[in-house]
Design an enzyme around this catalytic site. Structure first.
Site, short mmCIF file in Angstrom:
data_model
loop_
_atom_site.label_atom_id
_atom_site.label_comp_id
_atom_site.label_asym_id
_atom_site.label_seq_id
_atom_site.Cartn_x
_atom_site.Cartn_y
_atom_site.Cartn_z
N PHE A 1 0.80 -1.22 0.00
CA PHE A 1 0.00 0.00 0.00
C PHE A 1 0.84 1.27 0.00
O PHE A 1 0.31 2.37 0.15
CB PHE A 1 -0.94 0.01 1.22
N HIS B 1 27.34 17.36 2.23
CA HIS B 1 27.54 18.61 1.49
C HIS B 1 27.22 18.40 0.01
O HIS B 1 28.07 18.51 -0.87
CB HIS B 1 28.97 19.11 1.70
N HIS C 1 23.00 23.10 0.41
CA HIS C 1 23.30 22.57 1.74
C HIS C 1 23.91 23.64 2.63
O HIS C 1 24.40 24.66 2.15
CB HIS C 1 24.26 21.37 1.64
N ASP D 1 26.74 24.57 5.59
CA ASP D 1 28.01 24.22 6.23
C ASP D 1 27.96 24.67 7.69
O ASP D 1 27.72 25.85 7.97
CB ASP D 1 29.19 24.93 5.56
N HIS E 1 32.52 21.73 10.31
CA HIS E 1 32.97 21.27 8.99
C HIS E 1 34.43 21.60 8.73
O HIS E 1 35.12 20.88 8.01
CB HIS E 1 32.07 21.91 7.92
N HIS F 1 35.67 29.31 4.20
CA HIS F 1 35.55 28.23 5.17
C HIS F 1 36.41 28.53 6.41
O HIS F 1 35.96 28.36 7.54
CB HIS F 1 36.00 26.90 4.54
#
Length: 260
Positions: free
Chosen positions: A58, A69, A73, A75, A79, A207
């Site tokens: 069903f 990533h 997305h 960060d 990270h 980063h």
């Protein structure tokens, strides 16, 4: 009428509309490709478990497999090595995931030069026109790169010298981390750093500085052309993965006024 009731009424009448800033997620979604011997994440995939048949008469459902990533997305600080003692994606306060959207449009510059870098002077010029970046804001950088979001080759734009996609100068990354009162930065490219940021000092400065300062990045955004420079509200909704360094996310914006 309460403020939330007023928001619902405005959504119903179209006075406020919801713009989806998220790229679709599939096995075809363009993803970062690191050179050997560095390891890459797995691409997104679906595995059928049942489809209205004997394993599940069903219902239909799947297992999913994906790197953290992948696609649109977020960060989280953990990270990057500079944020290694910071928050994982499940620990980011919800209040930091909702805030004013400040859209910096450098699409003409990026069209002329795919290696274009946003510098502090570009943000200062934006502030001179629109006012200071507000507390808890998300700086969303429009480069026009979302036009390539379904074309892996054009999206990564790589040759023998590396990937040629726009990003930020080292000084701008430092300023956004240390001075700007923002929660994070959103981009239309595969990562928050420029394609050639591996040759900068420090490596991958967005980063390095942003995540090290408990600020966040969103990548692979869509439809920033539908947002005004100021006045919209952005909602970032990653999966709260315990120990996660990031997560695919649905990113929505609330915008006043009818679609142009």
């Amino acid at each position: 009428m309460s403020q939330l009731t007023g928001l619902l009424a405005s959504l119903a009448t179209g006075e406020v509309r919801v713009v989806d800033l998220t790229n679709t997620l599939s096995s075809e979604t363009p993803t970062l490709r690191l050179p050997d011997p560095l390891a890459n994440l797995v691409d997104f995939s679906l595995e059928e478990v049942s489809a209205y048949n004997e394993p599940g008469p069903f219902w239909k459902h799947h297992n999913i497999s994906t790197g953290e990533h992948i696609g649109t997305h977020l960060d989280a600080p953990v990270h990057w090595v500079t944020g290694r003692g910071g928050k994982d994606v499940s620990q980011i306060e919800p209040s930091r995931l909702v805030g004013p959207a400040c859209v910096l449009d450098v699409s003409r510059e990026a069209a002329a030069d795919p290696d274009f870098l946003v510098d502090v002077e570009h943000i200062k010029a934006w502030e001179a026109e629109h006012g200071p970046l507000p507390e808890n804001a998300w700086l969303l950088v429009r480069t026009g790169w979302d036009a390539y979001a379904q074309d892996r080759e054009r999206f990564l734009n790589a040759d023998e010298t590396g990937s040629h996609t726009p990003g930020f100068t080292v000084e701008c990354a430092r300023w956004l981390a240390d001075i700007a009162p923002i929660s994070g930065v959103g981009v239309e490219t595969v990562g928050i750093d420029a394609g050639l940021a591996g040759g900068m000092d420090p490596l991958f400065p967005m980063h390095h500085f942003l995540l090290g300062a408990d600020k966040y990045g969103i990548t692979s955004l869509q439809n920033l052309s539908q947002l005004p420079a100021t006045g919209a509200v952005v909602v970032v909704a990653p999966l709260p993965i315990v120990g996660g360094t990031g997560s695919p996310a649905r990113v929505l914006a609330f915008v006043e006024g009818a679609s142009s």
